[in-house]
Design a protein around this motif. Structure first.
Motif, PDB file in Angstrom:
ATOM      1  N   THR A   8       0.841  -1.185   0.000  1.00 43.55           N
ATOM      2  CA  THR A   8       0.000   0.000   0.000  1.00 43.55           C
ATOM      3  C   THR A   8       0.882   1.243   0.000  1.00 43.55           C
ATOM      4  OG1 THR A   8      -1.943   1.084   0.981  1.00 43.55           O
ATOM      5  CG2 THR A   8      -0.317   0.173   2.526  1.00 43.55           C
ATOM      6  N   ALA A  10       1.224   5.462   1.486  1.00 48.92           N
ATOM      7  CA  ALA A  10       0.759   6.600   2.288  1.00 48.92           C
ATOM      8  C   ALA A  10       1.787   7.715   2.181  1.00 48.92           C
ATOM      9  CB  ALA A  10       0.594   6.187   3.753  1.00 48.92           C
ATOM     10  N   THR A  11       1.410   8.814   1.519  1.00 51.84           N
ATOM     11  CA  THR A  11       2.359   9.917   1.371  1.00 51.84           C
ATOM     12  C   THR A  11       2.264  10.913   2.525  1.00 51.84           C
ATOM     13  OG1 THR A  11       0.820  11.242   0.080  1.00 51.84           O
ATOM     14  CG2 THR A  11       2.305   9.804  -1.151  1.00 51.84           C
ATOM     15  N   HIS A 212     -13.854  -0.308  -0.122  1.00 50.82           N
ATOM     16  CA  HIS A 212     -12.984   0.768  -0.584  1.00 50.82           C
ATOM     17  C   HIS A 212     -13.710   2.088  -0.339  1.00 50.82           C
ATOM     18  CE1 HIS A 212     -10.566   2.533  -4.235  1.00 50.82           C
ATOM     19  NE2 HIS A 212     -10.319   3.157  -3.113  1.00 50.82           N
ATOM     20  N   LEU A 214     -13.755   4.962  -1.399  1.00 45.80           N
ATOM     21  CA  LEU A 214     -13.406   5.804  -2.539  1.00 45.80           C
ATOM     22  C   LEU A 214     -14.098   7.159  -2.439  1.00 45.80           C
ATOM     23  CD1 LEU A 214     -13.594   4.253  -6.074  1.00 45.80           C
ATOM     24  CD2 LEU A 214     -14.817   6.354  -5.648  1.00 45.80           C
ATOM     25  N   GLY A 215     -13.436   8.188  -2.911  1.00 47.82           N
ATOM     26  CA  GLY A 215     -14.058   9.510  -2.946  1.00 47.82           C
ATOM     27  C   GLY A 215     -13.352  10.494  -2.034  1.00 47.82           C
TER      28      GLY A 215
END
Ligand code: UDP
Ligand code: MN
Length: 264
Positions: A8, A10-11, A212, A214-215
Motif C-alpha cells: 500500500t 501513504a504519502t 474501498h 473511494l471519494g
C-alpha cells in the motif's frame, strides 16, 4: 510466502492512518503474505513506528530524490506526484507477485487467493465498468514494466489526473482480453457505489471481502465517540455522498482498538 506481498501507499499522516487500519485488517484475517507500505518522506516518526509494528517492510519513497527517469517525468508533470509514487510498487522486485491496495481499503476476510491471479487483475470501476478501479490490483514487480509505465506516463499523462487513468491506458486490453483478470466486485466494493444499486447491495453485500472508501471523504475525516461506538457527523442519507455506516463503524472500531492505543 516470502516472495509475495500486499503493498500500500501513504504519502502523508492521514493516509498513514488508513494504511495502519488496512494492515491490521489483513493481519486479523491471518494473511500468510508479507506486508509492505510505501511512505512519503513527510510521514511523521510516530506514524512510521506504528507502521513498522504492523508491516514487514516500510519503504520511504522519495521520488524527488531519484536521479532516474522518474525525476525527469516529474519535472514535466508535477501534478502526477502521487501517481508516480504509486507506480513505484513495480520496483519491489524482491517479490514475484504483489497485490496493491489503496490505503482507504479495509479487508473483511482473508483474500490471499488473489495471488493465484496474474498481472493485471482488478475489479471494474463502479463509475465506468470498462475501466478497472486501481484501488485493488494484482501485479508482478519488474523494472522493465516500471520503466515502460514511466515512459507511458510521461508521454501520455493521465486522462483522469491519477494512477487509475495511467494504468487503464497502459493495461488497455483489460476489459476485453481475459475474463480471469476481472476480479469480482466483492474484492473492491466502493462504499459510495452501494447507494447507486441498493438492491444488488442487499443481495450480494454480505459477500464483500474488501471495502474501498473511494471519494473525497475518507473514514479518518469523521470523528468517533469511543463511549457509544458511534461515528459522528454522519447523516446516513443515501445519495449524500456519505460512506456506508456499517463499514465506517468497522473502520473506526479497528482504528480505535487496534491502532490508537499503541499510537499514543
Ligand atoms: N494517496 C496518498 N496520498 C495522497 C493521495 C493518495 O498516499 O495524498 C494514496 C493512498 O494509498 C490512496 C491512493 O493513493 O488510497 C489513491 O488515492 P485515493 O484513495 O484518495 O483515491 P480514490 O480511491 O478516492 O479515487
Ligand atoms: Mn482509494
Amino acid at each position: 510466502m516470502a516472495d509475495q506481498a500486499y503493498v500500500t501507499l501513504a504519502t502523508n499522516d492521514n493516509y498513514a492512518k488508513g494504511a495502519m487500519v488496512l494492515g491490521r485488517s489483513l493481519r486479523n484475517h491471518n494473511t500468510t503474505k508479507q506486508l509492505v507500505v510505501l511512505i512519503g518522506p513527510h510521514v511523521a516518526e510516530p506514524c512510521r513506528a506504528m507502521l513498522s509494528s504492523i508491516y514487514d517492510e516500510v519503504c520511504v519513497v522519495d521520488i524527488l530524490d531519484s536521479r532516474d527517469t522518474v525525476h525527469l517525468a516529474l519535472m514535466k508533470r508535477p501534478d502526477l506526484g502521487v501517481t508516480f509514487t504509486k507506480l513505484h510498487c513495480w520496483t519491489l522486485t524482491h517479490y514475484t507477485k504483489c497485490v496493491f491496495m489503496d490505503a482507504d481499503t479495509l479487508v473483511l476476510s482473508n483474500i490471499d487467493e488473489l495471488f493465484e491471479r496474474e498481472e493485471l487483475s482488478a475489479a471494474p470501476d463502479p463509475g465506468w465498468p470498462d475501466c478497472f478501479n486501481s484501488g485493488v490490483f494484482v501485479f508482478k514487480p519488474s523494472n522493465e514494466t516500471y520503466r515502460s509505465l514511466m515512459t507511458h506516463c510521461t508521454e501520455n499523462g493521465s486522462f483522469d489526473g491519477g494512477d487509475q487513468g495511467v494504468l487503464n491506458s497502459f493495461f488497455n486490453t483489460w476489459s476485453t482480453a481475459d475474463i480471469s483478470k476481472h476480479l469480482p466486485f466483492i474484492y473492491n466494493l466502493s462504499s459510495i457505489a452501494i447507494y447507486t444499486y441498493l438492491p444488488a447491495f442487499k443481495q450480494y453485500g454480505h459477500e464483500a471481502k474488501v471495502v474501498h472508501f473511494l471519494g473525497k471523504v475518507k473514514p479518518w475525516n469523521y470523528s468517533y465517540d469511543t463511549q457509544t461506538g458511534k461515528v459522528k457527523g454522519h447523516t446516513m442519507t443515501p445519495g449524500s455522498g456519505d460512506l456506508h455506516p456499517d463499514f465506517l463503524v468497522q473502520w473506526w472500531n479497528l482504528y480505535s482498538s487496534g491502532v490508537l492505543p499503541a499510537l499514543r
